[in-house]
Design an enzyme around this catalytic site. Structure first.
Site, PDB file in Angstrom:
ATOM      1  N   ASN A  79       2.394   1.543   4.175  1.00 57.42           N
ATOM      2  CA  ASN A  79       2.774   0.303   4.884  1.00 57.42           C
ATOM      3  C   ASN A  79       2.632   0.454   6.404  1.00 57.42           C
ATOM      4  O   ASN A  79       3.390  -0.118   7.179  1.00 57.42           O
ATOM      5  CB  ASN A  79       4.202  -0.133   4.495  1.00 57.42           C
ATOM      6  CG  ASN A  79       4.613  -1.513   4.966  1.00 57.42           C
ATOM      7  OD1 ASN A  79       5.742  -1.724   5.385  1.00 57.42           O
ATOM      8  ND2 ASN A  79       3.714  -2.481   4.906  1.00 57.42           N
ATOM      9  N   CYS A  96       0.875  -1.188   0.000  1.00 62.34           N
ATOM     10  CA  CYS A  96       0.000   0.000   0.000  1.00 62.34           C
ATOM     11  C   CYS A  96       0.906   1.230   0.000  1.00 62.34           C
ATOM     12  O   CYS A  96       2.124   1.112  -0.193  1.00 62.34           O
ATOM     13  CB  CYS A  96      -0.969  -0.018   1.170  1.00 62.34           C
ATOM     14  SG  CYS A  96      -0.195   0.008   2.797  1.00 62.34           S
ATOM     15  N   CYS A 139      -0.996   0.881   7.433  1.00 62.85           N
ATOM     16  CA  CYS A 139      -2.414   0.552   7.632  1.00 62.85           C
ATOM     17  C   CYS A 139      -2.794  -0.718   6.878  1.00 62.85           C
ATOM     18  O   CYS A 139      -2.805  -1.812   7.440  1.00 62.85           O
ATOM     19  CB  CYS A 139      -3.321   1.711   7.198  1.00 62.85           C
ATOM     20  SG  CYS A 139      -3.049   3.244   8.120  1.00 62.85           S
ATOM     21  N   ARG A 140      -3.112  -0.569   5.578  1.00 63.50           N
ATOM     22  CA  ARG A 140      -3.736  -1.676   4.846  1.00 63.50           C
ATOM     23  C   ARG A 140      -2.813  -2.867   4.643  1.00 63.50           C
ATOM     24  O   ARG A 140      -3.212  -4.017   4.899  1.00 63.50           O
ATOM     25  CB  ARG A 140      -4.257  -1.171   3.493  1.00 63.50           C
ATOM     26  CG  ARG A 140      -5.390  -0.175   3.634  1.00 63.50           C
ATOM     27  CD  ARG A 140      -5.623   0.590   2.352  1.00 63.50           C
ATOM     28  NE  ARG A 140      -4.489   1.452   2.026  1.00 63.50           N
ATOM     29  CZ  ARG A 140      -4.382   2.188   0.945  1.00 63.50           C
ATOM     30  NH1 ARG A 140      -5.368   2.175   0.060  1.00 63.50           N
ATOM     31  NH2 ARG A 140      -3.333   2.953   0.738  1.00 63.50           N
ATOM     32  N   SER A 141      -1.588  -2.643   4.158  1.00 68.14           N
ATOM     33  CA  SER A 141      -0.755  -3.818   3.823  1.00 68.14           C
ATOM     34  C   SER A 141      -0.258  -4.582   5.045  1.00 68.14           C
ATOM     35  O   SER A 141      -0.211  -5.823   4.982  1.00 68.14           O
ATOM     36  CB  SER A 141       0.372  -3.449   2.854  1.00 68.14           C
ATOM     37  OG  SER A 141       1.273  -2.540   3.413  1.00 68.14           O
ATOM     38  N   ASP A 178      -8.174   4.023   1.740  1.00 64.39           N
ATOM     39  CA  ASP A 178      -7.137   4.213   2.736  1.00 64.39           C
ATOM     40  C   ASP A 178      -7.732   4.633   4.077  1.00 64.39           C
ATOM     41  O   ASP A 178      -8.268   5.742   4.202  1.00 64.39           O
ATOM     42  CB  ASP A 178      -6.184   5.291   2.219  1.00 64.39           C
ATOM     43  CG  ASP A 178      -4.887   5.284   2.969  1.00 64.39           C
ATOM     44  OD1 ASP A 178      -4.885   4.841   4.127  1.00 64.39           O
ATOM     45  OD2 ASP A 178      -3.887   5.716   2.386  1.00 64.39           O
TER      46      ASP A 178
HETATM   47  P1  4NP Z   1      -1.598   2.887   4.146  1.00 64.39           P
HETATM   48  O1  4NP Z   1      -2.080   4.277   4.760  1.00 64.39           O
HETATM   49  O2  4NP Z   1      -1.153   3.163   2.732  1.00 64.39           O
HETATM   50  O3  4NP Z   1      -2.810   2.013   4.190  1.00 64.39           O
HETATM   51  O4  4NP Z   1      -0.482   2.413   5.044  1.00 64.39           O
HETATM   52  C1  4NP Z   1      -1.309   5.469   4.696  1.00 64.39           C
HETATM   53  C2  4NP Z   1      -0.366   5.728   5.649  1.00 64.39           C
HETATM   54  C3  4NP Z   1       0.374   6.892   5.613  1.00 64.39           C
HETATM   55  C4  4NP Z   1       0.162   7.805   4.595  1.00 64.39           C
HETATM   56  C5  4NP Z   1      -0.796   7.531   3.635  1.00 64.39           C
HETATM   57  C6  4NP Z   1      -1.516   6.359   3.686  1.00 64.39           C
HETATM   58  N1  4NP Z   1       0.895   8.993   4.533  1.00 64.39           N
HETATM   59  O5  4NP Z   1       0.604   9.834   3.652  1.00 64.39           O
HETATM   60  O6  4NP Z   1       1.814   9.186   5.335  1.00 64.39           O
END
Ligand code: 4NP
Length: 153
Positions: free
Chosen positions: A11, A8, A13-15, A126
């Protein structure tokens, strides 16, 4: 051994949620000699950070612990290691197709919900923005058994 790479943006949250859910399924189905999964980011933004508190809380509520995970960005070695790369949304797919070292690596990139009839082309949104961590869990918990079935042919 089949290597599954969940990816994702951050890295955190989702992954990492997908990695923990998938590896738990692999253990429960006694397939640890056939499958292993890790997760990485397309962005270096969160490098070294542990999963988001909302992700950890949701995983704990479902009996899973992702607290040892730390975010890191994808490398060329990860593309090489992976047999299948499962991503969460269309920007993940586009980023990975741009970053992939080879055409063979580009072909490994899949959208997670494409495995579920009726959800083809849908993104796992997200939760960093939506705060809907339980929805993320439910979508992953629906799709990942189907991925394991499909890959375990
Ligand atoms: P993820 O969520 O892609 O599901 O891990 C996010 C975590 C951090 C950010 C964006 C999405 N960020 O912009 O820092």
């Amino acid at each position: 051994m089949q290597h599954v790479l969940f990816v994702c943006l951050g890295n955190i949250c989702r992954s990492p949620m997908a990695e923990a859910i998938f590896n738990d399924l692999v253990e429960k189905r006694q397939l640890t000699d056939k499958f292993t999964a890790i997760s990485v980011a397309t962005s270096p933004e969160e490098e070294g950070n542990h999963p988001h508190p909302g992700a950890l809380k949701t995983m704990r509520a479902h009996g899973l612990d992702a607290s040892q995970h730390r975010s890191r960005p994808i490398t060329a070695a990860d593309f090489e290691w992976a047999d299948t790369i499962i991503t969460m949304d269309h920007s993940n797919v586009a980023n990975l197709q741009r970053m992939a070292p080879s055409a063979a690596d580009r072909d490994k990139v899949k959208l997670c919900l494409d495995i579920l009839p009726g959800r083809e082309g849908d993104a796992i949104d997200d939760p960093w923005y939506t705060h809907k961590f339980e929805l993320t869990y439910q979508e992953l918990a629906a799709a990942l058994p189907a991925w394991l079935d499909a890959l375990n042919q």
